[in-house]
Design a protein around this motif. Structure first.
Motif, PDB file in Angstrom:
ATOM      1  N   ALA A 173     -73.173 -65.843 -62.504  1.00 53.99           N
ATOM      2  CA  ALA A 173     -72.429 -64.993 -61.575  1.00 53.99           C
ATOM      3  C   ALA A 173     -70.957 -65.366 -61.563  1.00 53.99           C
ATOM      4  CB  ALA A 173     -73.021 -65.110 -60.174  1.00 53.99           C
ATOM      5  N   MET A 174     -70.679 -66.662 -61.632  1.00 50.09           N
ATOM      6  CA  MET A 174     -69.287 -67.103 -61.622  1.00 50.09           C
ATOM      7  C   MET A 174     -68.558 -66.628 -62.864  1.00 50.09           C
ATOM      8  SD  MET A 174     -67.088 -68.565 -59.741  1.00 50.09           S
ATOM      9  CE  MET A 174     -65.362 -68.471 -60.244  1.00 50.09           C
ATOM     10  N   ARG A 175     -69.245 -66.579 -63.994  1.00 48.26           N
ATOM     11  CA  ARG A 175     -68.604 -66.058 -65.203  1.00 48.26           C
ATOM     12  C   ARG A 175     -68.218 -64.594 -65.009  1.00 48.26           C
ATOM     13  NH1 ARG A 175     -67.984 -66.570 -70.918  1.00 48.26           N
ATOM     14  NH2 ARG A 175     -66.492 -64.902 -71.323  1.00 48.26           N
ATOM     15  N   VAL A 176     -69.076 -63.819 -64.379  1.00 47.31           N
ATOM     16  CA  VAL A 176     -68.740 -62.423 -64.100  1.00 47.31           C
ATOM     17  C   VAL A 176     -67.532 -62.351 -63.172  1.00 47.31           C
ATOM     18  CG1 VAL A 176     -69.537 -60.292 -63.005  1.00 47.31           C
ATOM     19  CG2 VAL A 176     -71.081 -61.584 -64.480  1.00 47.31           C
ATOM     20  N   ILE A 177     -67.511 -63.188 -62.153  1.00 45.31           N
ATOM     21  CA  ILE A 177     -66.386 -63.198 -61.212  1.00 45.31           C
ATOM     22  C   ILE A 177     -65.085 -63.500 -61.940  1.00 45.31           C
ATOM     23  CG2 ILE A 177     -65.371 -64.439 -59.253  1.00 45.31           C
ATOM     24  CD1 ILE A 177     -68.273 -64.760 -58.199  1.00 45.31           C
ATOM     25  N   GLU A 178     -65.121 -64.476 -62.829  1.00 44.11           N
ATOM     26  CA  GLU A 178     -63.917 -64.828 -63.578  1.00 44.11           C
ATOM     27  C   GLU A 178     -63.466 -63.675 -64.455  1.00 44.11           C
ATOM     28  OE1 GLU A 178     -61.139 -66.572 -66.346  1.00 44.11           O
ATOM     29  OE2 GLU A 178     -63.019 -65.543 -66.807  1.00 44.11           O
ATOM     30  N   GLU A 179     -64.418 -62.948 -65.038  1.00 43.82           N
ATOM     31  CA  GLU A 179     -64.073 -61.767 -65.818  1.00 43.82           C
ATOM     32  C   GLU A 179     -63.399 -60.718 -64.935  1.00 43.82           C
ATOM     33  OE1 GLU A 179     -64.282 -60.997 -69.029  1.00 43.82           O
ATOM     34  OE2 GLU A 179     -65.298 -62.819 -69.709  1.00 43.82           O
ATOM     35  N   VAL A 180     -63.939 -60.522 -63.745  1.00 39.73           N
ATOM     36  CA  VAL A 180     -63.344 -59.565 -62.811  1.00 39.73           C
ATOM     37  C   VAL A 180     -61.900 -59.946 -62.506  1.00 39.73           C
ATOM     38  CG1 VAL A 180     -63.437 -58.669 -60.450  1.00 39.73           C
ATOM     39  CG2 VAL A 180     -65.549 -58.909 -61.778  1.00 39.73           C
ATOM     40  N   THR A 224     -87.855 -59.365 -49.998  1.00 39.68           N
ATOM     41  CA  THR A 224     -89.292 -59.164 -49.800  1.00 39.68           C
ATOM     42  C   THR A 224     -90.135 -60.207 -50.520  1.00 39.68           C
ATOM     43  OG1 THR A 224     -89.323 -57.594 -51.655  1.00 39.68           O
ATOM     44  CG2 THR A 224     -89.058 -56.686 -49.435  1.00 39.68           C
ATOM     45  N   GLN A 225     -89.502 -61.103 -51.282  1.00 35.77           N
ATOM     46  CA  GLN A 225     -90.238 -62.176 -51.932  1.00 35.77           C
ATOM     47  C   GLN A 225     -89.648 -63.526 -51.535  1.00 35.77           C
ATOM     48  OE1 GLN A 225     -91.594 -59.654 -55.911  1.00 35.77           O
ATOM     49  NE2 GLN A 225     -91.261 -61.843 -56.093  1.00 35.77           N
ATOM     50  N   GLU A 226     -88.756 -64.076 -52.343  1.00 38.05           N
ATOM     51  CA  GLU A 226     -88.209 -65.397 -52.069  1.00 38.05           C
ATOM     52  C   GLU A 226     -86.797 -65.291 -51.509  1.00 38.05           C
ATOM     53  OE1 GLU A 226     -89.878 -68.203 -52.381  1.00 38.05           O
ATOM     54  OE2 GLU A 226     -91.669 -67.252 -53.194  1.00 38.05           O
ATOM     55  N   ALA A 227     -86.553 -65.967 -50.378  1.00 36.27           N
ATOM     56  CA  ALA A 227     -85.224 -65.980 -49.774  1.00 36.27           C
ATOM     57  C   ALA A 227     -84.341 -67.028 -50.453  1.00 36.27           C
ATOM     58  CB  ALA A 227     -85.338 -66.242 -48.281  1.00 36.27           C
ATOM     59  N   GLY A 228     -83.086 -67.072 -50.042  1.00 37.19           N
ATOM     60  CA  GLY A 228     -82.138 -68.036 -50.586  1.00 37.19           C
ATOM     61  C   GLY A 228     -80.794 -67.432 -50.939  1.00 37.19           C
ATOM     62  N   ALA A 229     -80.716 -66.102 -51.018  1.00 37.55           N
ATOM     63  CA  ALA A 229     -79.473 -65.449 -51.418  1.00 37.55           C
ATOM     64  C   ALA A 229     -78.369 -65.588 -50.379  1.00 37.55           C
ATOM     65  CB  ALA A 229     -79.727 -63.967 -51.710  1.00 37.55           C
ATOM     66  N   ALA A 230     -78.720 -65.919 -49.146  1.00 36.90           N
ATOM     67  CA  ALA A 230     -77.697 -66.119 -48.117  1.00 36.90           C
ATOM     68  C   ALA A 230     -76.780 -67.287 -48.450  1.00 36.90           C
ATOM     69  CB  ALA A 230     -78.355 -66.340 -46.757  1.00 36.90           C
ATOM     70  N   GLU A 231     -77.234 -68.180 -49.298  1.00 40.32           N
ATOM     71  CA  GLU A 231     -76.438 -69.354 -49.658  1.00 40.32           C
ATOM     72  C   GLU A 231     -75.478 -69.099 -50.816  1.00 40.32           C
ATOM     73  OE1 GLU A 231     -78.675 -72.989 -49.985  1.00 40.32           O
ATOM     74  OE2 GLU A 231     -80.198 -72.290 -48.558  1.00 40.32           O
ATOM     75  N   ALA A 232     -75.539 -67.931 -51.413  1.00 38.85           N
ATOM     76  CA  ALA A 232     -74.736 -67.655 -52.604  1.00 38.85           C
ATOM     77  C   ALA A 232     -73.227 -67.649 -52.359  1.00 38.85           C
ATOM     78  CB  ALA A 232     -75.178 -66.349 -53.255  1.00 38.85           C
ATOM     79  N   PRO A 233     -72.713 -67.009 -51.291  1.00 41.46           N
ATOM     80  CA  PRO A 233     -71.256 -67.021 -51.128  1.00 41.46           C
ATOM     81  C   PRO A 233     -70.664 -68.426 -51.083  1.00 41.46           C
ATOM     82  CG  PRO A 233     -72.224 -65.350 -49.715  1.00 41.46           C
ATOM     83  CD  PRO A 233     -73.372 -66.143 -50.278  1.00 41.46           C
ATOM     84  N   ALA A 234     -71.316 -69.329 -50.388  1.00 43.83           N
ATOM     85  CA  ALA A 234     -70.817 -70.700 -50.319  1.00 43.83           C
ATOM     86  C   ALA A 234     -70.873 -71.382 -51.675  1.00 43.83           C
ATOM     87  CB  ALA A 234     -71.613 -71.499 -49.288  1.00 43.83           C
ATOM     88  N   LYS A 235     -71.962 -71.190 -52.406  1.00 42.27           N
ATOM     89  CA  LYS A 235     -72.106 -71.812 -53.721  1.00 42.27           C
ATOM     90  C   LYS A 235     -71.060 -71.279 -54.697  1.00 42.27           C
ATOM     91  CE  LYS A 235     -74.757 -74.293 -55.185  1.00 42.27           C
ATOM     92  NZ  LYS A 235     -74.680 -75.746 -55.486  1.00 42.27           N
ATOM     93  N   LEU A 236     -70.837 -69.978 -54.680  1.00 41.46           N
ATOM     94  CA  LEU A 236     -69.872 -69.390 -55.607  1.00 41.46           C
ATOM     95  C   LEU A 236     -68.451 -69.827 -55.272  1.00 41.46           C
ATOM     96  CD1 LEU A 236     -71.459 -65.850 -55.964  1.00 41.46           C
ATOM     97  CD2 LEU A 236     -71.498 -67.714 -57.635  1.00 41.46           C
ATOM     98  N   ARG A 237     -68.145 -69.968 -54.000  1.00 40.51           N
ATOM     99  CA  ARG A 237     -66.823 -70.488 -53.638  1.00 40.51           C
ATOM    100  C   ARG A 237     -66.668 -71.938 -54.099  1.00 40.51           C
ATOM    101  NH1 ARG A 237     -67.829 -67.453 -48.609  1.00 40.51           N
ATOM    102  NH2 ARG A 237     -66.348 -65.704 -48.508  1.00 40.51           N
ATOM    103  N   GLU A 238     -67.730 -72.707 -53.967  1.00 38.61           N
ATOM    104  CA  GLU A 238     -67.709 -74.088 -54.460  1.00 38.61           C
ATOM    105  C   GLU A 238     -67.381 -74.125 -55.953  1.00 38.61           C
ATOM    106  OE1 GLU A 238     -71.116 -77.361 -55.546  1.00 38.61           O
ATOM    107  OE2 GLU A 238     -71.371 -76.214 -53.700  1.00 38.61           O
ATOM    108  N   PHE A 239     -68.018 -73.249 -56.723  1.00 38.42           N
ATOM    109  CA  PHE A 239     -67.747 -73.207 -58.147  1.00 38.42           C
ATOM    110  C   PHE A 239     -66.350 -72.671 -58.435  1.00 38.42           C
ATOM    111  CE2 PHE A 239     -72.418 -72.905 -59.768  1.00 38.42           C
ATOM    112  CZ  PHE A 239     -72.641 -74.185 -59.283  1.00 38.42           C
ATOM    113  N   GLY A 240     -65.868 -71.771 -57.573  1.00 40.56           N
ATOM    114  CA  GLY A 240     -64.531 -71.222 -57.758  1.00 40.56           C
ATOM    115  C   GLY A 240     -63.438 -72.253 -57.657  1.00 40.56           C
ATOM    116  N   GLU A 241     -63.738 -73.372 -57.011  1.00 45.09           N
ATOM    117  CA  GLU A 241     -62.747 -74.438 -56.879  1.00 45.09           C
ATOM    118  C   GLU A 241     -62.673 -75.326 -58.109  1.00 45.09           C
ATOM    119  OE1 GLU A 241     -63.092 -76.707 -53.351  1.00 45.09           O
ATOM    120  OE2 GLU A 241     -63.095 -74.983 -52.011  1.00 45.09           O
ATOM    121  N   VAL A 242     -63.725 -75.339 -58.923  1.00 44.04           N
ATOM    122  CA  VAL A 242     -63.765 -76.264 -60.055  1.00 44.04           C
ATOM    123  C   VAL A 242     -63.818 -75.554 -61.400  1.00 44.04           C
ATOM    124  CG1 VAL A 242     -64.894 -78.032 -58.675  1.00 44.04           C
ATOM    125  CG2 VAL A 242     -66.304 -76.467 -60.001  1.00 44.04           C
TER     126      VAL A 242
END
Length: 294
Positions: free
Chosen positions: A280-287, A29-47
């Motif tokens: 977010a990636m730090r949380v993912i790594e903890e998971v 309802t305010q600023e968009a952009g969250a649709a790009e998160a899965p791709a960004k997080l996967r990018e970080f997951g590789e490095v």
């Protein structure tokens, strides 16, 4: 094959963690952009470093994570959410720990519905980390926006007393009225975390969910103070710190019956030096690290 810390499984059957992306921000309802998160997080997951937790648990070179890719979010809102529910239910059928990557918080609506179907007959609850309770019945003319997530859960899958909110520090009048109407719907504010300490908050969660069979954990990144997570659509000052978040994530995954979790509202186009995505990636790594040791 998406790479996650060099810990990829060739099939969901040999994995311990399943990942599914939901790249949608039509419910914001305010600023968009969250649709790009899965791709960004996967990018970080590789490095990302394979032992970034502070106990140095190594994750590389083992079959830990299977990534199902992204749900097709084309078509109408109803069509795309129906696909999310269908695909999530399939993913849940493998019996792994399931991590869903949003997307704005509206994607949790069909994820909740899939979860309720997968856990049919069990006593289920929801832990909702967020700056906002998302309890509006209708917001900006929509009933499936990111402001409606837990109102839809109350309508469709749980009772109010099965909900616990943490980090809340902003609410609409109708949300305040609903929280007053249902005092057993536990609300731990952002200031409560500061005043009580994260350990007391963990005690409250453990006491509330004693006797529950299963809990869904939904994590809106704006539970963090925007000083730590500026890249989100509805930032709100006064949030918790990354250390508090990591400590409570560890508690939830180690002590409570959580096998389904989402991370939502990470919006890379709104970020500063990608620090929200890194949080977010730090949380993912903890998971991954916690699940790997179970």
């Amino acid at each position: 094959m998406n790479k996650w810390l060099d810990a990829n499984a060739a099939s969901p059957e040999e994995a311990k963690v399943s990942v599914l992306g939901v790249p949608f921000d039509g419910g914001t309802t305010q600023e968009a952009g969250a649709a790009e998160a899965p791709a960004k997080l996967r990018e970080f997951g590789e490095v990302y470093m394979p032992c970034s937790t502070d106990d140095f648990h190594l994750l590389e070179d083992q079959p830990l994570v299977y990534d199902f890719g992204d749900v097709d979010m084309s078509g109408t809102w109803e069509e795309s959410f129906a696909r999310v529910e269908e695909e999530a239910l399939k993913v849940m059928g493998y019996g792994n720990f399931n991590l869903f990557l949003g997307g704005d918080h509206s994607v949790t609506i069909p994820l909740h519905k899939a979860y309720a179907k997968a856990e049919k007959g069990k006593k289920i609850g929801i832990i909702h980390f967020d700056a906002h309770p998302d309890l509006c019945d209708c917001y900006d003319g929509n009933i499936w926006s990111h402001a409606n997530t837990e109102k839809r859960a109350i309508d469709d899958i749980v009772n109010p007393e099965d909900l616990l909110f943490l980090g809340i520090r902003a609410a609409e009048p109708e949300e305040v009225a609903l929280m007053k109407k249902y005092p057993d719907m536990t609300v731990i504010t952002g200031m409560d975390v500061f005043d009580l300490g994260y350990e007391k908050c963990c005690e409250i969660m453990e006491h509330k969910f004693a006797g529950y069979d299963s809990i869904y954990f939904t994590l809106d990144i704006d539970v963090l103070d925007p000083g730590f997570a500026p890249g989100t659509g509805t930032p709100c000052s006064g949030g918790i710190t990354p250390r508090e978040l990591i400590k409570m994530v560890r508690f939830i995954l180690n002590k409570l019956p959580v096998r389904n979790m989402d991370i939502v509202e990470v919006a890379p186009p709104l970020d500063v030096n990608d620090i929200t995505s890194w949080a977010a990636m730090r949380v993912i790594e903890e998971v991954f690290s916690i699940v790997d040791r179970k």
